[in-house]
Design an enzyme around this catalytic site. Sequence first.
Site, short mmCIF file in Angstrom:
data_model
loop_
_atom_site.label_atom_id
_atom_site.label_comp_id
_atom_site.label_asym_id
_atom_site.label_seq_id
_atom_site.Cartn_x
_atom_site.Cartn_y
_atom_site.Cartn_z
N GLU A 285 32.30 11.78 40.28
CA GLU A 285 33.51 11.93 39.46
C GLU A 285 34.45 10.78 39.83
OE1 GLU A 285 37.40 14.50 38.33
OE2 GLU A 285 36.56 14.65 40.32
N ASP B 161 32.31 15.83 43.18
CA ASP B 161 33.72 16.00 42.82
C ASP B 161 34.61 15.02 43.59
OD1 ASP B 161 35.72 17.86 41.48
OD2 ASP B 161 36.42 17.97 43.55
N HIS C 246 36.22 19.72 31.62
CA HIS C 246 37.03 20.90 31.91
C HIS C 246 38.44 20.56 32.38
CE1 HIS C 246 35.58 19.39 35.64
NE2 HIS C 246 36.46 20.13 36.29
N ASP C 247 38.74 19.28 32.57
CA ASP C 247 40.09 18.87 32.98
C ASP C 247 40.87 18.25 31.82
OD1 ASP C 247 39.68 19.57 35.66
OD2 ASP C 247 38.86 17.61 36.16
N ASP D 186 27.66 21.03 40.62
CA ASP D 186 28.87 20.39 41.12
C ASP D 186 28.87 20.51 42.64
OD1 ASP D 186 31.60 19.35 40.82
OD2 ASP D 186 31.53 20.32 38.85
C1 NOJ Z 1 38.21 17.40 40.09
C2 NOJ Z 1 37.85 18.59 39.26
O1 NOJ Z 1 37.28 18.15 38.06
C3 NOJ Z 1 39.12 19.38 39.04
O2 NOJ Z 1 38.92 20.44 38.13
C4 NOJ Z 1 39.60 19.88 40.38
O3 NOJ Z 1 40.86 20.51 40.21
C5 NOJ Z 1 39.75 18.74 41.40
N1 NOJ Z 1 38.64 17.82 41.38
C6 NOJ Z 1 39.84 19.29 42.79
O4 NOJ Z 1 38.59 19.77 43.19
#
Ligand code: NOJ
Length: 560
Positions: A277, A199, A334-335, A98
């Site tokens: 992302e 990211d 993970h989100d 990442d």
């Molecule tokens: C995306 C990431 O997947 C997330 O977990 C994070 O909180 C935000 N970007 C900020 O970096």
Amino acid sequence: MTRKWWHDAVFYQIYPRSFADANGDGIGDINGMRQKLDYLAWLGIDAVWLSPHYPSPQYDCGYDISDYCDVAPEYGTLDDFRAFLAEAHARNIRVIIDFVLNHTSHLHSWFIESRSSKDNPKRDWYIWRDGDGDNPPNNWQSTFGGSAWEYDPTTGQYYYHFFLKEQPDLNWRNPQVVQAMLDVARFWLDMGVDGFRLDAVGTIFEDEHLPNHISPYRSVDFLRNEVEVQLGKPRTVPEKEWERLFVHQVNLPQVHDIMKALRHLTDEYTDRVLIGETADIPYLGDGHDELHMIFNFNLLRDAPFTTDWIRENLTKQYAQLPPGGWMANTLNNHDSTRAISRYDDGTAPIPRAKLSAALLLTLEFTPFLYNGEEIGMSNFEVPHRDQMRDTLALLMGDILINDGHPLDEVYPAMQKMTRDRCRTPMHWANAPNGGFSPEGICTWLPVHPEYANGVNVADQQADHQSLLHFYRTLIALRKSTPALQRGDYREWDVDNDRLFAFVRRTDTQICAVLLNFEATAQLAYIYLPMRVIFSTHGRSGALLNGGVRLSPFEILILEG
Ligand code: NOJ
């Protein structure tokens, strides 16, 4: 299109803090990941994506990096990482990491220097502005709630942060920042990592003239309403306002310059990949000079899949994608919520989990799995507030409590909203702490007790009917069946609109996939004789031609 390894790969996302704890401190680590490489090779995946493994004060669970060229001490050392990389490569598993571009931690030495004085050489590495009288420079919002500006008394100016105030935005207009971040990329590429998951790419530039947004809403309105929806109240803040709110803060044209610079650098190395992302197709670049892949986030859909929805969604995706453009398909990360919970209406969680996995593993484009998905880990509602680690959920809770909602109303909503729900430790066995950490150790997030009900790797490895074996079999099938791995995609007419059916075709092979997402039997009409190469209902090897009755939730893969 020149085919690269990542077109044919199956990726597996590792959340390092929760994957495997080798030193028994309750936190996953690099040596734990090394110990599990044989498991990953057995599963059949081709590449791993590691969520951030860098030193971090963990305000945003590692997405707040305080040193880009090191490993978090609780995860190990750079030498451990090198060993992990070599051992992964020895098993033909590639490793992508990442790379958080938009912001650093507020404890990164760059920011500590930058905030120390107005004339520090790194002052302009971040975005500093004078206030408007006693107010912030403008009305921009942080996506995590509140103003995007934080006042810093040391110098009497505000700094900008799109995410938490502990995540100050880098100033990508400063060529020194660009150079420093390209150097970071080079550091890891030289070490041999196979690429990056970038990211939040859309957020790295904002309008330098700082025009106010004209939305009547603030980000807390969205967050508040999001929690209220969890409490059974209506959605009152229109979702489209979210875009209007951030119109001056995201997807500025300058982002493309940075994507191009990163691509240029990556292309100096053999076979490296850049995955953003983002679901925004323009980041694939003109003539593919930016990202190699973007995400198809649509498959993270909240409601169960239906044939109509998938068809419509895929038609739209294919229509937008430029020739050769490529996507990463994913059901979990993970989100998000865990897919098995998302699609569970209480009736058939495993058959539904198998269907969505079959969809992911038979569609065109690169599948991304998320650790624990393969054993059916479900959302975990963290029992106590002080066990929650996701700052975003804690912030949302505070908003509601400040609004006057009682804690016993707010807390259940926080349990549902917190990203902790999908980040709990991996279950390796039916053993204390799910075999993640030794008995008696307090793990960084609590372990989901479902490990004792067969939701663990060891039990499922021993059971050939398990979800884990299902994933393994389908991964192997994808890799050994050229049409499933490389074929093009076309909807297939089986005389039944409630059955999702499609064909994947190469010059030499045709495969058909039939997925019955319905809880009722469905009839299909197959116009040419085809052999069953995979079946959830004992049909393997049979030759089908004409009418076929698919049982509820049946999966059928045919070769012609
Ligand atoms: C995306 C990431 O997947 C997330 O977990 C994070 O909180 C935000 N970007 C900020 O970096």
